[in-house]
Design an enzyme around this catalytic site. Sequence first.
Site, PDB file in Angstrom:
ATOM      1  CE  LYS A 185      10.889  -0.540   3.296  1.00 47.90           C
ATOM      2  NZ  LYS A 185      10.102  -2.012   3.666  1.00 47.90           N
ATOM      3  CE  LYS A 186       2.121   5.500   4.004  1.00 47.38           C
ATOM      4  NZ  LYS A 186       2.281   4.362   4.852  1.00 47.38           N
ATOM      5  CG  LEU A 187      10.571   8.712   0.911  1.00 52.73           C
ATOM      6  CD1 LEU A 187      11.959   8.815   1.487  1.00 52.73           C
ATOM      7  CD2 LEU A 187      10.013  10.087   0.574  1.00 52.73           C
TER       8      LEU A 187
END
Length: 764
Positions: A221-223
């Site tokens: 999700k932090k991509l």
Amino acid sequence: MEATDAIAGAFVGSDGEGNAAKRAATPKAVKLQTKSRMERIFGFKKEDLSSWESLVALLNRPTDPASLGIFRCLFGLLMAIDVTQERGLSHLDYKYLDGAPVCRFPLFNFLEPLPLDWMYMVYLVMFLGAVGIMLGCFYRLSCLMFISTYWYVFFLDKTAWNNHSYLYGLISFQLTLMDGNRYWSVDGLRRPSIRNAHVPLWNYTLLRTQIFIVYFIAGVKKLDADWVEGYSMSYLAHHWLFDPFKLILPVDLVSLLVIHGGGLILDLTAGYLLFFDATRPIALFFVSYFHCMNSQLFSIGMFSYTMLSTSSLFCYPDWPRRFFARFPSFLSSILPFTSSELQPSTSCVYPDSPSTERQETQNVAKPSKLRLKHKLAAIFTLLYIIEQFFMPYSHFITQGYNNWTNGLYGYSWDMMVHSRTHQHVKITYKDGKTGEVGYLNPGVFTHSRRWKDHGDMLKQYATCLSGLLPRYNISDPEIYFDIWVSINERFQQRIFDPRVDVVKAEWSPFKPNPWLMPLLVDLSPWRAKFQEIEGSLDNQTEIVFIADFPGLHLENFVSEDLGNTSIHVLQGQVNVEVVEEKKNHTLQPGEQTKVPAGAYHKVYTVSDVPSCYMYVYVNTTEAALQQNFTKLLELQERIRNGTETEPLPPELQPLMAADDDEKAEVNATDPVVKLFLKRQRRMKEVKKRREAGMAERLERFTVKKYYTVRRGFLMTAIAVRNLLFGLPPLDQLRREVDFANMKEPQTEDNQDEPLKDEAGHGEL
């Protein structure tokens, strides 16, 4: 040390002293011939995956219960503490107000809280369940007590949802199905047949995979572009915890490389690094450092400590035996078992071992056949893992909960990926019969602020308001919301259509929200320009960036404290109407106009594309106050060093008192001097707190937690007494509540004053 026993948790106690001797008795050449490279690395052979029966046997392989037992104990302890804190036992009477008109936000609209005294009983059952899990006492019953009350409270209030609260519920559900009471438990003392008995490997597999998902999906999700570019949590770089990094890097690089880059890499790799022997020590160091920092950065209760406790699950299953074996022998009666002689368990599948090996090994169970419960355990393990990988991406089903971010957030593991700021919230009501229009204070009839970002909660809030307003002679009310939000440092823009009566608006959990305004992602590149503009301003000038849709307008009031306020157009075309002066100014990109203080104005977007503009203003009142503070500080310095020769007028004489003299602050007659002295005392307290030693910090932490826990249990005792014997006289009840509300003397005066210099941020 064998990777097989370490990772897969195969036959237990692989590195205990007793088993080490047994392994030594086996010829080394035989061992090398029987272990493949895959088995040494992953803990199982390729043949273990060749058929359904072999997979079931693998997942039910007997494993040391020690690590699982220690985790059960730690998790139960942390959940018992969590009940009094983040679950809200200490302030339950503020959260569930009996008889008061309160708007609530349950997952299912039919869910309602019980009367207050009964809610205390719910929390008491939850607490006793957590304690039972910790002690391993009546283990299954304790787990059921905890999960039933926990999920009820969880579903009762969506405003308190977050990823880690969801994780607690998942872990407690898993523990309910596991044999967590086989090691260091009261049940083991009561029932010797289960004491120090094997547990099936799937117990570890399920928990390890769950924690792997938490890390890995959080990394995926932090991509997101906002995180990678450093816009999600940029404010954290100013926290004192990152001061060491700022010795070698500028603040913007600390934000980009350390916070965002480091967080991304750690989440993506932590699960893998914890799994393998060679990388586990490195992973344990960085994961522990990461969670210790988070415990200071965010108000997230027991989450950091819970994640620290889960790290032990990736170690050898028998690590507690080897760890506690180092303690003096006189402590053995109260410490966990260190013996490696384990009992067989019907929950496990035992293979047929060679006769020579059986002769050398004690307490080895007879070969067992696959039973229905073994197959069901394997099926459950596989289905649960698949479901947990699916859930974070199930937002195509629950489309009604999708806003600018997807879904119910609490099961997505997109932790800290999005930060929001709210600039303007307006609630307008219209009487359906008379047409009368009025305004409501944002947040009326509710303690929560989270409804502003979620369409499902907005619908619940509007429905609740429509039921309460008729009490105030407003018939068939229509409710309109004008909410301006900035997500990840973008323009402030509307999140919901202000022209829609939300009371009558359609909403479904399975259909997209039709009155959700789209996020203007095309304007995201402006954020680099924002930083450039803000960097060119002086310290007294402030700026707000606004974006609006064609055909809509912003009605705004400029406070009298804000002087020299102007509107600068960056993109599109706007028409600025000064209401009192009845003047209109049409502005193109690059043009600006001033708006008067103490008056309303309207900004219409008249272009075919969204408009972008910024307010530039100076808080003249604050600027003047800062100038006065600077003069008073200079005067105070001259008084201290003896260079001030002029006699002080009476209103300035309190400046001669010591910094910690509260009497001077009280006796000050000039409001500016009084505010200055209060500010000085507050700054000194903040400095003292930051420079406090470890012992003082621990004492402060302990005292604060003591009074929090104390209030929760005293209020629970009052509720139990009320249910058993009825309500006492009001005077007695008032005295009991006052006694429960007692706080430590040193914090009672400034308990509610925020430490503005401290960065703090809870999950959104």
